[in-house]
Design an enzyme around this catalytic site. Structure first.
Site, PDB file in Angstrom:
ATOM      1  N   LYS A  80       9.827  45.681 -17.597  1.00 14.90           N
ATOM      2  CA  LYS A  80       8.545  45.837 -17.879  1.00 14.90           C
ATOM      3  C   LYS A  80       8.355  47.093 -18.533  1.00 14.90           C
ATOM      4  CE  LYS A  80       4.045  44.956 -15.607  1.00 14.90           C
ATOM      5  NZ  LYS A  80       3.507  44.808 -14.120  1.00 14.90           N
ATOM      6  N   SER A 155       0.517  41.232 -14.116  1.00 11.70           N
ATOM      7  CA  SER A 155       0.740  41.506 -15.419  1.00 11.70           C
ATOM      8  C   SER A 155       1.904  41.538 -15.943  1.00 11.70           C
ATOM      9  CB  SER A 155       0.151  42.960 -15.437  1.00 11.70           C
ATOM     10  OG  SER A 155       1.018  43.639 -14.527  1.00 11.70           O
ATOM     11  N   SER A 179       0.730  41.423  -9.552  1.00  9.54           N
ATOM     12  CA  SER A 179       1.549  41.517 -11.004  1.00  9.54           C
ATOM     13  C   SER A 179       3.116  41.023 -10.759  1.00  9.54           C
ATOM     14  CB  SER A 179       1.618  42.876 -11.374  1.00  9.54           C
ATOM     15  OG  SER A 179       0.232  43.169 -11.957  1.00  9.54           O
TER      16      SER A 179
END
Lengths: 472, 456
Positions: A80, A155, A179
């Site tokens: 990420k 997310s 997330s």
């Protein structure tokens, strides 16, 4: 020839170690796929081909020299874009950091490098981790590989899309209040939100520091445990990490659930979508058949979780984003997107004198009650099972103009962050061809137990075998 | 103050930079003075994305020790908070400080006039970087040096109990002395190790008298004026004194005119010898304090605090009393010797070494005070030896000395004649001759006197 992209980490590790495949070849095949699919899915912000191949060569050298290998040697991973990677652009999904190249590696990255992973690229996300759908990325939304018109969840949107579409074998995310788990549920993956303090936050761009949990996605439960073995543990650079010893999470993973007491928190099932409820109860039934006992329990302050979360989280966000002033690195503040601005304003307000007591302080008190809910319930049961999302993966654009509606996507997942307890989202089937996940929640530092339960269920169902039809 | 209509109400906030090896929340060296800019930095003190603070145990220990010396209570539960504000020298956009749970609370010290000064709190925080404005290649630029960023600071806040500039400076000098005694800070004002911020206001004395009639003296006397003026970041005791006196004058003039001084922050301008307004109440920051989520709260146990108490060195006042008593020194001498802990230690070492030669501690004290030996270079024992050698001459048996003198006089008849004719300088030649005949170092004056006596 073996279709290497469809393997699990467990399988790949043994192929590499037994010299049946070379890391460079493996890396090439994943890079090719990633490059090809990324235009469709927008899962990666940066694909680091050169660095990946260099890492792969190094690992092959180690193997041919019969050197000792890290536990994830040769495994292609996605990171990420909130994790700092030395020398690799790290954007946080925001134009503010569009050109930011970190000077150091986050602790997790350093540990992964030591474990000899191959970093394929940096994955897309809602900017700064703000979002539940991936649509808040300044670099365009990620698509759900099961239905390109739908969101993959956020997310950590890119990480989930990348793993399930076989662009890498594991991907890393952060879970501040959904997330990792929401995208895991929307993308038919196993996603872990570890206990707060189990995995170091050092070098991961902070969203809300008291809630941020550093987790990851894999296709199977075993793979997930294998990865946690690498990332978990005390970090002298993060004062909030626990000094408790880390267990080998794969050991005894087949232990089963015989005698395990499972609680179903009634607040999570009360107004639940009929189909999601049914699919979740089917999963519970499977665990019951495997020897677990089921009882209804209560987490009475559940209804206050989202409100509490949306005071504490923006408060911390407003402080954590203060350093991005464009003076020394990155661009100026006018590059912040709508959602970041919204949270900065919200958080600044709730911390202001005259409002602090009514908002932040009150929220912290409720947080304590929510934490106590979990403490109390774990006196009665060993783990909890509940849905991860109140809905199926929704359409791109469906909620973008209604932030409140978007925030409510997190209704089942924020309590665990407020309480700091671990939660594993595992696939529990499909509704109208869209994946559904369920959470296995346990007391602090009970990850091992969560894996045992998840593994037992996975053996019965193997939902990970049902892949998105992406074409090759 | 000339005006007796008003009673000064003065409080002090003092920032003291600790001399720990590393910074407050990272392992960078805290020794930044005159170092090449931005060489003592890391992701943590630069506030880079993802970096997290790790507290410096030593700094916390030292903060608590300062608190203990100021007779503070040390709460068992404490925590760090974030103080949010924007300034380019503040790397993270917030300063890690302590808000409502400082390490030390409710202390007090007593001034020489017997007045008790309350210590509201002493807490731990981190220093900021440093801005420099310069012109480079014709362009006006601002430069930031982060070497100082994250250096540990202790902030000590008194109650508004001072009533004059003298009282304030006495306290400040005391504070400087004790942190030096503790060895926790150099407290060097010029280097910015100690920064002083007096807050000053005046209350009308008349009010107190009026209320005396209704017998609520104590309550009203403790009531604070409806405003206060803070003078920021002063780096000399002299300037504090001047700033306080200037403010008392300025404020009393305003009050005389029936005005209430504005609540504001001012700065001392040494060139103009005035304080100048910097920031009014309306412009005051809302720091949006909240608990620092990156640092778990701290809990101390009694044993830890007791351990620190036992670690405390003897403090100036106690040492002064002990010196006066144990070494039978005058209060004045004891004061000079205890002003600095190193000098005090030097004296004690020397006094101990002097026992071998039966030299009195008082004599050692006199020698240290008068001769001011370089205590960095001359070892106490060496210094004692020097004193011993110079004192040795007096112990030469006088019969022996007399005999040598007589011999010398007999051999130098011409010189004796000259002396008797009034050539008094000749005596030094005779002294030299005597000294040549004595193997030890002798006091010339003693010989001179001996010769003079014989030639009378």
């Amino acid at each position: 020839m073996i279709d290497t992209t469809a393997l699990t980490i467990q399988e790949t590790c043994s192929l590499i170690a037994s010299k049946q495949i070379k890391t460079v070849e493996l890396t090439h095949s994943f890079l090719d796929r990633a490059k090809k699919l990324n235009s469709k899915l927008n899962a990666f912000i940066t694909i680091c081909e050169e660095i990946a191949l260099k890492q792969a060569e190094k690992i092959d050298d180690l193997i041919s020299d019969n050197q000792s290998l890290g536990p994830l040697a040769g495994i292609p991973v996605g990171i990420k874009d909130l994790y700092l990677t030395k020398g690799i652009k790290t954007t946080a999904g925001s134009k503010v950091l569009e050109n930011y190249i970190p000077v150091y590696d986050s602790t997790s990255i350093a540990r992964l490098k030591e474990a000899n992973v191959v970093i394929i690229g940096k994955t897309n996300l809602d900017a700064w981790g703000h979002g539940s759908s991936g649509e808040n990325s300044d670099f365009g939304p990620t698509k759900n590989p099961y239905d390109l018109t739908r969101v993959p969840g956020g997310s950590s949107s890119g990480s989930a899309a990348a793993v399930v579409s076989d662009m890498c074998l594991a991907a890393f995310g952060t879970d501040t209040g959904s997330s990792v788990r929401l995208p895991a549920a929307f993308c038919n993956l196993v996603g872990l939100k570890p206990t707060y303090g189990r995995v170091s936050r050092y070098g991961v761009i902070a969203m809300a520091s008291s809630l941020d949990s550093i987790g990851h996605f894999t296709k199977t439960v075993y793979d997930n445990a294998l990865v946690l073995n690498v990332t978990a543990g005390y970090d002298p650079r993060d004062s909030t990490t626990s000094q408790d010893k880390v267990s080998d999470y794969t050991k005894d993973i087949q232990k089963g659930v015989n005698g395990l007491k499972i609680g179903l928190p009634r607040e999570y099932f009360k107004d639940l979508d009929k189909d999601i409820k049914k699919i979740t109860m089917d999963a519970v039934k499977k665990l019951e058949n495997a020897g677990a006992s089921i009882q209804e329990v209560s987490l009475p302050h559940t209804q206050y979780a989202v409100a509490t979360y949306y005071i504490i989280q923006p408060s911390e966000v407003s402080s954590n984003l203060a350093r991005y002033d464009g003076i020394r690195f990155g661009f100026a503040r006018d590059k912040f997107g709508q959602e970041a601005k919204r949270r900065i304003i919200l958080g600044t307000f709730t911390l202001s004198s005259g409002y602090y007591d009514a908002y932040y302080l009150k929220a912290m008190k409720v947080r304590r009650l929510i934490k106590e809910d979990f403490n109390n319930v774990f006196k009665k049961v060993d783990i909890l099972i509940c849905p991860t999302s109140p809905s199926l993966p929704f359409k791109l654009g469906e909620k973008v103009n209604n932030p409140l509606q978007m925030y409510l996507s997190d209704i089942f997942v924020v309590s665990q962050n407020l309480a700091g307890v671990p939660s594993l989202s595992v696939p529990c089937g499909f509704i109208r061809n869209l994946p559904v996940g369920m959470q296995i929640v346990g007391p602090h530092f009970s990850e091992k137990l969560l894996y045992q339960a998840g593994y037992t269920y996975e053996q019965e169902t193997k939902w990970y075998e049902r892949k998105p039809k992406m074409g090759n | 103050m000339s005006n007796s209509k008003y009673q000064p109400v003065i409080g002090l906030e003092v920032h003291i930079e600790l001399s720990t090896q590393s910074k407050m929340f990272c392992t960078c060296s805290a020794d930044y003075f005159t170092k090449e800019p931005n060489t003592h930095t890391c992701p943590v003190c630069l506030g880079l994305p993802g970096a997290l603070p790790v507290p410096n145990k030593k700094a916390i220990e030292w903060c608590v020790m300062i608190g203990l010396v100021l007779n503070c209570q040390i709460p068992l539960f404490s925590k760090f908070d974030r103080k949010n504000y924007f300034y380019p020298d503040l790397a993270k956009g917030y300063q890690i400080s302590q808000y409502d749970k400082p390490f030390c609370v409710n202390g007090s010290i007593t001034l020489s006039n017997g007045k008790k000064i309350g210590i509201n709190r002493a807490h731990m925080e981190e220093d900021t970087g440093k801005l420099t404005h310069a012109t480079i290649d014709g362009k006006r630029v601002s430069l930031i040096d982060f070497n100082r960023s994250g250096v540990p600071l202790v902030e000590i806040v008194t109650e508004p109990d001072f009533e004059s500039a003298q009282e304030a400076t006495e306290y400040l000098k005391y504070l400087q002395r004790i942190v030096r005694y503790l060895g926790v800070s150099n407290a060097d004002m010029e280097k910015g190790d100690m920064r002083l911020e007096p807050n000053i206001s005046l209350r009308k004395v008349r009010d107190i008298r009026e209320v005396k009639k209704v017998q609520k003296v104590t309550q009203v006397a403790q009531e604070l004026p409806p405003y206060k003026v803070e003078v920021k970041n002063i780096n000399s005791f002299k300037f504090v004194e001047k700033a306080i006196n200037y403010e008392l004058e300025r404020q009393s003039e305003l009050l005389d005119k029936g005005q209430t001084p504005v609540q504001e922050t001012r700065g001392w301008n040494e060139q103009k010898q005035v304080t100048l307004s910097q920031r009014s109440k309306e412009e005051a920051h809302d720091y949006r304090y909240f608990p620092e989520p990156d640092l778990p709260p701290l809990s101390f146990d009694h044993a830890y605090i007791q351990g620190l108490k036992e670690k405390l060195p003897e403090l100036p006042d106690a040492k002064l009393k002990r010196f006066a008593k144990q070494y039978r020194l005058s209060l004045y001498d004891a004061q000079i010797l205890t002003r600095d802990r190193n000098l005090a230690d030097y004296f004690e070492e020397a006094a101990k070494a002097a026992k071998v030669h039966d030299i009195d501690a008082k004599q050692i004290a006199n020698n240290i005070i008068n001769k001011k030996p370089d205590i960095e270079k001359i070892l106490p024992a060496t210094f004692v030896e020097q004193i011993y050698e110079t004192s040795q001459v007096a112990t030469i048996p006088s019969e022996k000395l007399d005999k040598i003198v007589q011999d010398v006089l007999a051999k130098n008849i011409q010189a004796v004649e000259d002396y008797k004719k009034g050539k008094e300088n000749v005596i030094m030649f005779l002294v030299g001759q005597v000294m040549n005949n004595i193997p030890e170092k002798v006091d010339a004056n003693l010989i001179k006197k001996n010769i003079e006596d014989l030639l009378k």
